[in-house]
Design an enzyme around this catalytic site. Structure first.
Site, short mmCIF file in Angstrom:
data_model
loop_
_atom_site.label_atom_id
_atom_site.label_comp_id
_atom_site.label_asym_id
_atom_site.label_seq_id
_atom_site.Cartn_x
_atom_site.Cartn_y
_atom_site.Cartn_z
N LYS A 295 0.89 -1.18 0.00
CA LYS A 295 0.00 0.00 0.00
C LYS A 295 0.92 1.23 0.00
O LYS A 295 1.45 1.62 1.03
CB LYS A 295 -0.87 -0.04 1.27
CG LYS A 295 -2.22 0.66 1.16
CD LYS A 295 -2.16 2.14 0.89
CE LYS A 295 -1.77 2.95 2.08
NZ LYS A 295 -1.52 4.37 1.74
N CYS B 118 14.26 11.25 5.98
CA CYS B 118 14.19 10.89 7.40
C CYS B 118 15.54 11.05 8.10
O CYS B 118 15.61 11.23 9.30
CB CYS B 118 13.70 9.46 7.56
SG CYS B 118 14.78 8.30 6.71
N GLU C 61 9.86 16.49 14.79
CA GLU C 61 10.34 16.32 13.41
C GLU C 61 9.59 17.29 12.50
O GLU C 61 8.36 17.26 12.45
CB GLU C 61 10.08 14.88 12.97
CG GLU C 61 10.58 14.60 11.57
CD GLU C 61 10.26 13.18 11.09
OE1 GLU C 61 9.11 12.73 11.28
OE2 GLU C 61 11.16 12.54 10.52
N GLU D 22 10.40 1.54 10.25
CA GLU D 22 11.38 2.62 10.05
C GLU D 22 10.62 3.93 10.18
O GLU D 22 9.81 4.28 9.30
CB GLU D 22 12.06 2.47 8.67
CG GLU D 22 12.86 1.17 8.60
CD GLU D 22 13.54 0.91 7.26
OE1 GLU D 22 14.20 -0.13 7.14
OE2 GLU D 22 13.40 1.73 6.33
P1 NAD Z 1 2.76 8.48 7.27
O1 NAD Z 1 2.98 7.70 8.50
O2 NAD Z 1 1.78 9.57 7.28
O3 NAD Z 1 2.31 7.53 6.07
C1 NAD Z 1 3.07 6.42 5.68
C2 NAD Z 1 2.16 5.37 5.09
O4 NAD Z 1 1.30 4.89 6.10
C3 NAD Z 1 1.28 5.88 3.96
O5 NAD Z 1 1.19 4.88 2.98
C4 NAD Z 1 -0.07 6.08 4.66
O6 NAD Z 1 -1.17 5.97 3.80
C5 NAD Z 1 -0.04 4.93 5.64
N1 NAD Z 1 -0.91 5.10 6.80
C6 NAD Z 1 -1.27 6.26 7.40
N2 NAD Z 1 -2.10 5.99 8.45
C7 NAD Z 1 -2.24 4.65 8.50
C8 NAD Z 1 -2.97 3.77 9.36
N3 NAD Z 1 -3.72 4.22 10.37
N4 NAD Z 1 -2.90 2.44 9.12
C9 NAD Z 1 -2.14 1.97 8.11
N5 NAD Z 1 -1.44 2.75 7.25
C10 NAD Z 1 -1.49 4.08 7.45
O7 NAD Z 1 4.21 8.98 6.83
P2 NAD Z 1 4.58 9.94 5.61
O8 NAD Z 1 4.07 11.30 5.95
O9 NAD Z 1 4.15 9.29 4.34
O10 NAD Z 1 6.17 9.90 5.65
C11 NAD Z 1 6.95 10.78 6.40
C12 NAD Z 1 7.41 10.10 7.68
O11 NAD Z 1 8.12 8.93 7.37
C13 NAD Z 1 8.37 10.95 8.47
O12 NAD Z 1 8.07 10.84 9.84
C14 NAD Z 1 9.72 10.31 8.19
O13 NAD Z 1 10.71 10.51 9.15
C15 NAD Z 1 9.34 8.88 8.10
N6 NAD Z 1 10.36 8.13 7.35
C16 NAD Z 1 11.19 7.30 8.04
C17 NAD Z 1 12.19 6.60 7.36
C18 NAD Z 1 13.14 5.68 8.07
O14 NAD Z 1 13.89 4.98 7.39
N7 NAD Z 1 13.17 5.66 9.38
C19 NAD Z 1 12.32 6.77 5.98
C20 NAD Z 1 11.45 7.64 5.33
C21 NAD Z 1 10.46 8.31 6.01
O1 6OD Z 2 18.95 4.13 2.25
C1 6OD Z 2 18.01 3.47 2.70
O2 6OD Z 2 17.99 2.23 2.64
C2 6OD Z 2 16.90 4.14 3.35
N1 6OD Z 2 15.95 3.36 3.89
C3 6OD Z 2 16.85 5.49 3.37
C4 6OD Z 2 15.84 6.25 4.00
C5 6OD Z 2 15.66 7.54 3.67
C6 6OD Z 2 14.65 8.31 4.30
O3 6OD Z 2 14.15 9.28 3.84
#
Ligand code: NAD
Ligand code: 6OD
Length: 482
Positions: free
Chosen positions: A173, A282, A386, A248
């Protein structure tokens, strides 16, 4: 108008409900596609296709053959690289150059990496008096992948590739904000793998497709990248089925610069670690800590680099180094952090406002200037939470102990960067930092065999190399009495 459908059991299909939503290019505000909105019905169909495919040819395919197919997927992405890059940029607001040089090559490399690595991972053997133990790996089963919008292709393939390489089947998804490259990935994979092995259901998260996938009783594991609060919701939904989880999550990463650092190198990389993909990474180092003797020089140097090197502009223009934020909603959120920093008395060294002087066709876009602030106290909202936008704060420190205490004073623990020429400082800081990924004198230098993930509120588990195999497979021990 382009239509984005689900991929279920090898067929591109619309939703039973007939519901659709707009996919908007955030740089222009224009609708670029209509997306079929999946829900429980589509998730149910995709999960049952994935379950059936586990029992089909995929489930019994010899490892070498499976890996050869995954290499074909990598080649399939490369063959359509420009199409992927254009789609990623239009969907996300990412500069096209970043999409071409980072997002798409990594999207393909994720498949080559996992098609190779798992072939060389052995299992254990333990000999006893009169008995022999050995272990075997088996696929976990049906994997649910829930992915975010910030690096849609890189982050989804980072999970699709090891899930498939381990012999699982997948229901993904993608984020409702960025459905495009998930469709292209589905097209590439669908030409290569048997039906049902890889399924994509487009749609929203809460009370919709994402929630239905998280709680589905026939899904064995959920791997999720996104916000910490969403992770908590998914964990609750997955608890009933006791699903295996890999998370993540968010970060508020420290970037610590000691006075003995190579200043030019630290500044050049800090420009990237602050503003790459508009700060929507992130791993961005949004809390910069600089040792007092070089504090003023560092701040002036970073602002000079922003002015000389950052060009906010049309993401489709190869000369733009910063594009648009992902959506108007996210833009408003980032602006509210800027306003809270202002109210908390921060000094704006540059930026802090909507980007100006953009061409007319970007009038409906959501662009923010690269923003560098100082004077933000440790408990201010913009310093604690964040922001996930082009905003960094710089704070001075005196001693190594103080730097470590400041850096660790957060509920997050994703990444950290340390700049120093002193080996002792580098090792002590690396050992003391509460983060899963630490870079010394560099940033976002990736070896896909290494453990990747966060501590504290930044995640659960590690992926990458053998750690991905650990998550995506079940290990069973066989004890034979001789
Ligand atoms: P989000 O949590 O809003 O959404 C991520 C996904 O989860 C989307 O597909 C969304 O539709 C789905 N989702 C939302 N609510 C849900 C629920 N109740 N049940 C199931 N699925 C649900 O995140 P975003 O805004 O898309 O991404 C940004 C965030 O992601 C930031 O906090 C960023 O730090 C984090 N991020 C972390 C990493 C990492 O490697 N740690 C990498 C990239 C992004
Ligand atoms: O490099 C990767 O494997 C990874 N998961 C990066 C994440 C980036 C976040 O925005």
């Amino acid at each position: 108008m382009k239509e984005i459908k689900h991929l279920i059991n090898g067929e591109f299909v619309g939703s039973a409900s007939g519901k659709m939503f707009d996919d908007i290019n955030p740089a222009t505000g224009q609708v670029i596609a209509r997306v079929h909105e999946g829900g429980k019905a589509e998730i149910d169909a995709a999960v049952s296709a994935a379950r059936a495919a586990l029992k089909g040819p995929w489930g019994t395919m010899p490892l070498d053959q499976r890996m050869a197919l995954l290499r074909q997927v990598a080649e399939g992405i490369q063959a359509r690289a420009e199409e992927f890059a254009q789609a990623e940029s239009a969907d996300n607001g990412m500069p096209i150059t970043l999409a071409r040089t980072a997002a798409v090559p990594r999207g393909s490399a994720n498949f080559t990496q996992f098609a190779e690595h798992f072939k060389y991972v052995a299992t254990e053997t333990w000999e006893m008096d009169g008995a022999l133990n050995y272990s075997l790996r088996r696929p976990l089963g049906v994997i649910g992948i829930i992915s975010p919008w910030n690096f849609p292709l890189l982050l989804s393939t980072w999970k699709i590739a090891p899930a498939l390489a381990s012999g699982n089947t997948v229901v993904m998804k993608p984020s409702e904000e960025t459905p495009m490259t998930a469709l292209l990935t589905a097209e590439v994979i669908n030409e290569i793998l048997p039906p049902g092995v890889f399924n994509v259901v487009q749609g929203y998260g809460a009370d919709s497709a994402g929630a239905a996938l998280s709680e589905h009783p026939d899904v064995d594991g959920i791997t999720f990248t996104g916000e910490t609060t969403t992770g908590k919701t998914i964990m609750r939904a997955a608890a009933d089925g006791l699903k295996k989880l890999s998370f993540e999550l968010g970060g508020k990463n420290p970037n610590i610069v000691f006075a003995d650092a190579d200043l030019e190198e630290a500044l050049t990389t800090t420009l990237r670690s602050s503003f790459a993909n508009q700060g929507e990474v992130c791993l961005c180092g949004s809390r910069i800590y600089v040792q007092r003797p070089i504090f003023d020089e560092f701040v002036a140097g970073l602002v000079a680099k922003v002015k000389a090197n950052v060009k906010v502009g049309d993401p489709s223009d190869p000369s733009s180094t910063m594009g648009s934020l992902v959506s108007r909603e996210h833009f408003q959120r980032v602006m509210s952090f800027i306003e809270s920093a202002r109210a908390d008395g921060a000094t704006f060294k540059c930026g802090g406002k909507v980007a100006e002087d953009l061409p007319d066709h970007l009038a409906e876009g959501v662009f923010i200037e690269p923003t560098v602030i100082t004077g933000l106290g440790p408990d201010c909202k913009a310093q604690r939470q964040e922001i996930f936008g082009p905003v960094v704060s710089i704070t001075p420190f005196d001693t190594e102990e103080e730097a470590l205490a400041l850096a660790n004073d957060t509920r997050y623990g994703l990444g950290a960067t340390v700049w120093t020429q002193n080996l002792g400082t580098a090792h002590r800081m690396s050992a003391g930092l509460e983060a899963g990924i630490i870079w010394v004198n560099t940033w976002f230098l990736r070896d896909l065999r290494t453990p990747f993930g966060g501590m504290k509120n930044s995640g659960i588990g590690r992926e990458g190399g053998v750690h991905s195999l650990e998550f995506y497979s079940e290990l069973k021990n066989i004890c034979i009495k001789l």
